[in-house]
Write a protein that holds these residues in place. Structure first.
Motif, PDB file in Angstrom:
ATOM      1  N   VAL A   1      52.318  67.986  42.039  1.00  0.00           N
ATOM      2  CA  VAL A   1      53.124  68.900  41.593  1.00  0.00           C
ATOM      3  C   VAL A   1      52.319  70.527  42.455  1.00  0.00           C
ATOM      4  O   VAL A   1      53.157  71.485  42.570  1.00  0.00           O
ATOM      5  CB  VAL A   1      53.104  69.383  40.212  1.00  0.00           C
ATOM      6  CG1 VAL A   1      53.871  68.301  39.465  1.00  0.00           C
ATOM      7  CG2 VAL A   1      51.514  69.576  39.791  1.00  0.00           C
ATOM      8  N   ASP A   2      51.464  70.155  43.156  1.00  0.00           N
ATOM      9  CA  ASP A   2      50.761  71.337  43.866  1.00  0.00           C
ATOM     10  C   ASP A   2      51.082  71.249  45.403  1.00  0.00           C
ATOM     11  O   ASP A   2      50.810  72.101  46.129  1.00  0.00           O
ATOM     12  CB  ASP A   2      48.965  71.313  43.670  1.00  0.00           C
ATOM     13  CG  ASP A   2      48.704  71.736  42.336  1.00  0.00           C
ATOM     14  OD1 ASP A   2      49.620  72.497  41.735  1.00  0.00           O
ATOM     15  OD2 ASP A   2      47.824  71.443  41.793  1.00  0.00           O
ATOM     16  N   LEU A   3      52.003  70.280  45.646  1.00  0.00           N
ATOM     17  CA  LEU A   3      52.410  70.154  47.069  1.00  0.00           C
ATOM     18  C   LEU A   3      53.395  71.076  47.425  1.00  0.00           C
ATOM     19  O   LEU A   3      54.590  70.958  46.979  1.00  0.00           O
ATOM     20  CB  LEU A   3      52.860  68.724  47.426  1.00  0.00           C
ATOM     21  CG  LEU A   3      51.558  67.584  47.291  1.00  0.00           C
ATOM     22  CD1 LEU A   3      52.316  66.063  47.374  1.00  0.00           C
ATOM     23  CD2 LEU A   3      50.480  67.944  48.177  1.00  0.00           C
ATOM     24  N   GLU A   4      52.976  72.158  48.099  1.00  0.00           N
ATOM     25  CA  GLU A   4      53.806  73.385  48.427  1.00  0.00           C
ATOM     26  C   GLU A   4      55.003  72.913  49.527  1.00  0.00           C
ATOM     27  O   GLU A   4      56.174  73.529  49.352  1.00  0.00           O
ATOM     28  CB  GLU A   4      53.091  74.512  48.908  1.00  0.00           C
ATOM     29  CG  GLU A   4      52.080  75.110  47.806  1.00  0.00           C
ATOM     30  CD  GLU A   4      51.492  76.282  48.597  1.00  0.00           C
ATOM     31  OE1 GLU A   4      51.795  76.882  49.427  1.00  0.00           O
ATOM     32  OE2 GLU A   4      50.913  76.882  47.743  1.00  0.00           O
ATOM     33  N   VAL A   5      54.751  71.884  50.125  1.00  0.00           N
ATOM     34  CA  VAL A   5      55.752  71.336  51.170  1.00  0.00           C
ATOM     35  C   VAL A   5      56.892  70.674  50.440  1.00  0.00           C
ATOM     36  O   VAL A   5      58.072  70.495  51.148  1.00  0.00           O
ATOM     37  CB  VAL A   5      55.228  70.346  52.078  1.00  0.00           C
ATOM     38  CG1 VAL A   5      54.744  69.173  51.463  1.00  0.00           C
ATOM     39  CG2 VAL A   5      55.988  70.383  53.358  1.00  0.00           C
ATOM     40  N   LEU A   6      56.632  70.074  49.003  1.00  0.00           N
ATOM     41  CA  LEU A   6      57.813  69.505  48.387  1.00  0.00           C
ATOM     42  C   LEU A   6      58.451  70.403  47.950  1.00  0.00           C
ATOM     43  O   LEU A   6      58.354  71.613  47.390  1.00  0.00           O
ATOM     44  CB  LEU A   6      57.086  68.582  47.265  1.00  0.00           C
ATOM     45  CG  LEU A   6      56.879  67.248  47.189  1.00  0.00           C
ATOM     46  CD1 LEU A   6      56.177  66.945  45.866  1.00  0.00           C
ATOM     47  CD2 LEU A   6      57.764  66.379  47.719  1.00  0.00           C
ATOM     48  N   PRO A   7      60.147  70.397  47.947  1.00  0.00           N
ATOM     49  CA  PRO A   7      60.891  71.320  47.148  1.00  0.00           C
ATOM     50  C   PRO A   7      60.549  71.560  45.882  1.00  0.00           C
ATOM     51  O   PRO A   7      60.353  70.788  44.952  1.00  0.00           O
ATOM     52  CB  PRO A   7      62.198  70.561  47.531  1.00  0.00           C
ATOM     53  CG  PRO A   7      62.052  69.706  48.483  1.00  0.00           C
ATOM     54  CD  PRO A   7      60.578  69.237  48.311  1.00  0.00           C
ATOM     55  N   GLN A   8      60.669  72.768  45.447  1.00  0.00           N
ATOM     56  CA  GLN A   8      60.624  73.153  43.775  1.00  0.00           C
ATOM     57  C   GLN A   8      61.112  72.217  42.971  1.00  0.00           C
ATOM     58  O   GLN A   8      60.527  72.122  41.804  1.00  0.00           O
ATOM     59  CB  GLN A   8      60.916  74.696  43.696  1.00  0.00           C
ATOM     60  CG  GLN A   8      60.273  75.146  42.525  1.00  0.00           C
ATOM     61  CD  GLN A   8      58.607  75.233  42.431  1.00  0.00           C
ATOM     62  OE1 GLN A   8      58.036  75.725  43.402  1.00  0.00           O
ATOM     63  NE2 GLN A   8      58.222  74.367  41.307  1.00  0.00           N
ATOM     64  N   GLN A   9      62.132  71.814  43.134  1.00  0.00           N
ATOM     65  CA  GLN A   9      63.083  71.028  42.239  1.00  0.00           C
ATOM     66  C   GLN A   9      62.595  69.838  41.910  1.00  0.00           C
ATOM     67  O   GLN A   9      62.129  69.144  40.924  1.00  0.00           O
ATOM     68  CB  GLN A   9      64.587  70.964  42.630  1.00  0.00           C
ATOM     69  CG  GLN A   9      65.552  69.935  41.798  1.00  0.00           C
ATOM     70  CD  GLN A   9      66.944  69.719  42.131  1.00  0.00           C
ATOM     71  OE1 GLN A   9      67.053  70.231  43.294  1.00  0.00           O
ATOM     72  NE2 GLN A   9      67.735  69.319  41.391  1.00  0.00           N
ATOM     73  N   LYS A  10      61.921  69.081  43.188  1.00  0.00           N
ATOM     74  CA  LYS A  10      61.122  68.130  43.001  1.00  0.00           C
ATOM     75  C   LYS A  10      59.812  68.127  42.250  1.00  0.00           C
ATOM     76  O   LYS A  10      59.533  67.212  41.441  1.00  0.00           O
ATOM     77  CB  LYS A  10      60.969  67.416  44.386  1.00  0.00           C
ATOM     78  CG  LYS A  10      60.139  66.067  44.484  1.00  0.00           C
ATOM     79  CD  LYS A  10      61.005  64.929  43.944  1.00  0.00           C
ATOM     80  CE  LYS A  10      62.046  64.423  44.708  1.00  0.00           C
ATOM     81  NZ  LYS A  10      62.832  63.370  44.340  1.00  0.00           N
ATOM     82  N   ARG A  11      59.279  69.242  42.589  1.00  0.00           N
ATOM     83  CA  ARG A  11      57.861  69.387  41.841  1.00  0.00           C
ATOM     84  C   ARG A  11      57.893  69.913  40.422  1.00  0.00           C
ATOM     85  O   ARG A  11      57.286  69.295  39.417  1.00  0.00           O
ATOM     86  CB  ARG A  11      57.187  70.578  42.660  1.00  0.00           C
ATOM     87  CG  ARG A  11      56.828  70.302  43.986  1.00  0.00           C
ATOM     88  CD  ARG A  11      56.277  71.692  44.753  1.00  0.00           C
ATOM     89  NE  ARG A  11      55.344  72.508  44.094  1.00  0.00           N
ATOM     90  CZ  ARG A  11      54.927  73.708  44.596  1.00  0.00           C
ATOM     91  NH1 ARG A  11      55.659  74.526  45.579  1.00  0.00           N
ATOM     92  NH2 ARG A  11      53.829  74.266  43.993  1.00  0.00           N
ATOM     93  N   ASP A  12      59.237  70.396  40.109  1.00  0.00           N
ATOM     94  CA  ASP A  12      59.426  70.479  38.446  1.00  0.00           C
ATOM     95  C   ASP A  12      59.509  69.302  37.841  1.00  0.00           C
ATOM     96  O   ASP A  12      59.403  69.152  36.691  1.00  0.00           O
ATOM     97  CB  ASP A  12      60.595  71.557  38.493  1.00  0.00           C
ATOM     98  CG  ASP A  12      60.209  72.918  39.041  1.00  0.00           C
ATOM     99  OD1 ASP A  12      59.055  73.387  39.054  1.00  0.00           O
ATOM    100  OD2 ASP A  12      61.192  73.852  39.300  1.00  0.00           O
ATOM    101  N   LYS A  13      60.344  68.494  38.570  1.00  0.00           N
ATOM    102  CA  LYS A  13      60.839  67.284  37.842  1.00  0.00           C
ATOM    103  C   LYS A  13      59.556  66.211  37.485  1.00  0.00           C
ATOM    104  O   LYS A  13      59.496  65.603  36.500  1.00  0.00           O
ATOM    105  CB  LYS A  13      61.665  66.417  38.802  1.00  0.00           C
ATOM    106  CG  LYS A  13      62.101  65.045  38.106  1.00  0.00           C
ATOM    107  CD  LYS A  13      63.403  64.401  39.029  1.00  0.00           C
ATOM    108  CE  LYS A  13      63.879  63.338  38.308  1.00  0.00           C
ATOM    109  NZ  LYS A  13      64.930  62.668  39.223  1.00  0.00           N
ATOM    110  N   LEU A  14      58.594  66.420  38.621  1.00  0.00           N
ATOM    111  CA  LEU A  14      57.447  65.545  38.519  1.00  0.00           C
ATOM    112  C   LEU A  14      56.661  66.344  37.344  1.00  0.00           C
ATOM    113  O   LEU A  14      55.839  65.570  36.572  1.00  0.00           O
ATOM    114  CB  LEU A  14      56.399  65.628  39.796  1.00  0.00           C
ATOM    115  CG  LEU A  14      57.313  64.608  40.756  1.00  0.00           C
ATOM    116  CD1 LEU A  14      56.561  64.746  42.202  1.00  0.00           C
ATOM    117  CD2 LEU A  14      57.131  63.041  40.412  1.00  0.00           C
ATOM    118  N   LYS A  15      56.598  67.523  37.320  1.00  0.00           N
ATOM    119  CA  LYS A  15      55.830  68.367  36.150  1.00  0.00           C
ATOM    120  C   LYS A  15      56.192  68.017  34.878  1.00  0.00           C
ATOM    121  O   LYS A  15      55.195  68.082  33.894  1.00  0.00           O
ATOM    122  CB  LYS A  15      55.852  69.812  36.425  1.00  0.00           C
ATOM    123  CG  LYS A  15      54.850  70.727  35.760  1.00  0.00           C
ATOM    124  CD  LYS A  15      55.170  72.201  36.081  1.00  0.00           C
ATOM    125  CE  LYS A  15      54.944  72.530  37.470  1.00  0.00           C
ATOM    126  NZ  LYS A  15      55.036  74.159  37.842  1.00  0.00           N
ATOM    127  N   GLY A  16      57.291  67.468  34.664  1.00  0.00           N
ATOM    128  CA  GLY A  16      57.910  67.156  33.521  1.00  0.00           C
ATOM    129  C   GLY A  16      57.275  65.765  32.728  1.00  0.00           C
ATOM    130  O   GLY A  16      57.203  65.725  31.564  1.00  0.00           O
TER     131      GLY A  16
END
Length: 211
Positions: free
Chosen positions: A193-208
């Motif tokens: 979730v801290d990988l800035e190169v990942l799209p925000q939508q993907k990071r938010d989904k993983l954060k869940g």
């Protein structure tokens, strides 16, 4: 690593649940160089731009090393480079050693690894079996999408040279397995979730999934 094959596609219509659907997954090798643009490959067809192409999925790379395995699984198919819908077939590419955020020089282009490829029904249609989707997930070597930092031509036999690697990241294989794991490793999730190169939508989904 080096470029084994450059591949692009023309529009193709397939039948899915009695509905005609356009796809660009039927890529074939080309002898000339292809141009990597910021939002995709010039002259390469992308049907659904919500899930392919664009900044974070401008180009898809897949390892040539896995072709023998899949040929044995599906010997009846007509095989050529580009079979997995990749723009670049890369020799000696190992998803366990490619890190999300890695920057590579390929021909004239400079690219950054963003995220693994997740298979969809069109992948199943091409392989004439929807079973390929689970098999592809279980196999664990999905190849990777890249972001194009510097546009340019890429040709067959061009070297793929590592330019920069992030201090803390996950390999493409680790992130892929994390996405599909029923029980997700919490330590890896926190890195993802801290990988800035990942799209925000993907990071938010993983954060869940963080407990």
């Amino acid at each position: 690593m080096l470029v084994q094959s450059t591949n692009i596609s023309k529009p193709k219509t397939i039948l899915w649940h009695n509905t005609q659907v356009s796809t660009g997954i039927f890529k074939t090798p080309v002898a000339k160089a292809i141009f990597l643009g910021k939002n995709g490959i010039i002259n390469d067809y992308v049907a659904d731009k919500k899930v392919h192409g664009g900044t974070y999925k401008a180009c898809y790379m897949f390892s040539a090393d896995h072709y023998p395995y899949w040929k044995k699984m599906y010997p009846h198919l007509k095989w050529s480079w580009g079979m997995f819908g990749e723009n670049l077939t890369i020799k000696d590419m190992n998803d366990t050693q490619i890190m999300v955020g890695d920057i590579y020089k390929i021909g004239e282009a400079l690219v950054q690894v963003t995220q693994p490829r997740e298979p969809c029904f069109k992948f199943g249609v091409k392989f004439e079996s929807q079973k390929i989707i689970k098999q592809f997930v279980d196999y664990g070597y999905p190849g990777t999408y890249v972001k194009v930092l510097e546009k340019g031509l890429v040709s067959n036999n061009d070297n793929v040279k590592l330019v920069e690697r992030p201090k803390k990241s996950l390999s493409v294989a680790q992130l892929y397995n994390l996405i599909f794991a029923k029980i997700k490793n919490q330590d890896l999730l926190k890195i993802a979730v801290d990988l800035e190169v990942l799209p925000q939508q993907k990071r938010d989904k993983l954060k869940g999934f963080i407990i």
